[in-house]
Design an enzyme around this catalytic site. Structure first.
Site, PDB file in Angstrom:
ATOM      1  N   TYR A 115      -9.531  31.447  22.798  1.00  0.00           N
ATOM      2  CA  TYR A 115      -8.580  31.981  21.822  1.00  0.00           C
ATOM      3  C   TYR A 115      -8.288  30.945  20.737  1.00  0.00           C
ATOM      4  O   TYR A 115      -8.295  31.256  19.543  1.00  0.00           O
ATOM      5  CB  TYR A 115      -7.290  32.393  22.531  1.00  0.00           C
ATOM      6  CG  TYR A 115      -6.258  33.017  21.615  1.00  0.00           C
ATOM      7  CD1 TYR A 115      -6.406  34.321  21.161  1.00  0.00           C
ATOM      8  CD2 TYR A 115      -5.135  32.301  21.216  1.00  0.00           C
ATOM      9  CE1 TYR A 115      -5.450  34.901  20.320  1.00  0.00           C
ATOM     10  CE2 TYR A 115      -4.182  32.868  20.380  1.00  0.00           C
ATOM     11  CZ  TYR A 115      -4.348  34.166  19.934  1.00  0.00           C
ATOM     12  OH  TYR A 115      -3.406  34.723  19.099  1.00  0.00           O
ATOM     13  N   SER A 162      -2.947  32.219  14.080  1.00  0.00           N
ATOM     14  CA  SER A 162      -1.957  31.943  15.116  1.00  0.00           C
ATOM     15  C   SER A 162      -1.605  30.473  15.029  1.00  0.00           C
ATOM     16  O   SER A 162      -2.370  29.677  14.458  1.00  0.00           O
ATOM     17  CB  SER A 162      -2.558  32.240  16.505  1.00  0.00           C
ATOM     18  OG  SER A 162      -1.780  31.697  17.551  1.00  0.00           O
TER      19      SER A 162
END
Length: 256
Positions: free
Chosen positions: A156, A143
């Site tokens: 995350y 990501s």
């Protein structure tokens, strides 16, 4: 002739979003595809979509935080199709948005178990199989949060930085064995995960487009097929001299 004609590709987290788009793209470019997810209904639907389009696909349920299930997934792939050439480790979760001090250990452990441990375990099983057959290509889903920070998403961000680090390290370890390992780092992509993050961040006041379109230099968030195209290219012979990269697919987000 497709980019991955005659190859066997395995995609985790393929019941929806980027995973589904990637499975469909692999099939469209000539691969036989093993579709995997904990979402049985969605995973079986992805496999049906491939079959309906004239491709070959098999669905195997798998929790990527469980080493035994991953080993069984790879074994089923080889038992069915005889080989494993390409693997996309896409399964991932986002968790809760809150400052680090307020993050719970349950939230942290769950995110790390799926995103970091799951990617590690998948690579471990996939590489072991690819070493038997002389090579392959692996693409991990990271990501832009694996390249920069995002306040409120410490677990995350940590998990996706771990994915990018493991990608580079594994690429160094197995390059001479003919195994290329890369990651893609999507920006805002129109998926259920992004909708969940937008819902949390704005308490439902804005949808993901309203919130994130203006933050991307290209002027919009992306769609899953745009990420899938990068994944399949990295998995193909067209990317034969590409390994160890963390490729942003982000509409210019991290260039700012």
């Amino acid at each position: 002739m497709g980019l991955v004609d005659g190859k066997v590709a395995m995609v985790t987290g393929a019941a929806a979003g980027i995973g589904r788009a990637t499975a469909l793209k692999f099939a469209g470019e000539g691969a036989r595809v093993v579709v995997s997810d904990i979402d049985i209904e969605g995973g079986e639907e992805t496999a049906r979509m491939i079959a309906d389009a004239g491709g070959q696909a098999l669905f195997v349920a798998c929790d990527t935080s469980d080493a035994d299930q991953i080993d069984a997934l790879v074994a089923k792939t080889v038992d069915t199709y005889g080989q494993l050439d390409c693997a996309c480790n896409n399964a991932g979760i986002e968790g809760k948005i809150m400052p680090l001090v307020d993050q719970t250990m349950d939230n942290y452990d769950r995110i790390m178990a799926v995103n970091a441990r799951g990617t590690f375990l998948c690579m471990k099983a996939e590489i072991a199989q690819m070493l038997k057959t002389g090579g392959g290509a692996i693409v991990n889903l990271a990501s832009v949060a694996g390249l920069i920070g995002f306040p409120g998403l410490s677990p995350y961000v940590a998990s996706k930085h771990a994915v990018n680090g493991m990608t580079k390290n594994a690429a160094l370890e197995y390059g001479k064995a003919g195994i290329r390992i890369n990651s893609v780092c999507p920006g805002g992509i129109d998926t259920r995960m992004l909708d969940s993050l937008a819902e949390q961040a704005t308490q439902g006041a804005q949808d993901s487009h309203e919130m994130l379109d203006p933050l991307h230099p290209i002027g919009r968030i992306g769609v899953p097929d745009e990420v899938a195209g990068a994944i399949v290219w990295l998995s193909s012979p067209a990317a034969s001299f590409v390994t160890g990269i963390n490729m942003p697919v982000d509409g210019g987000f991290v260039a700012q």
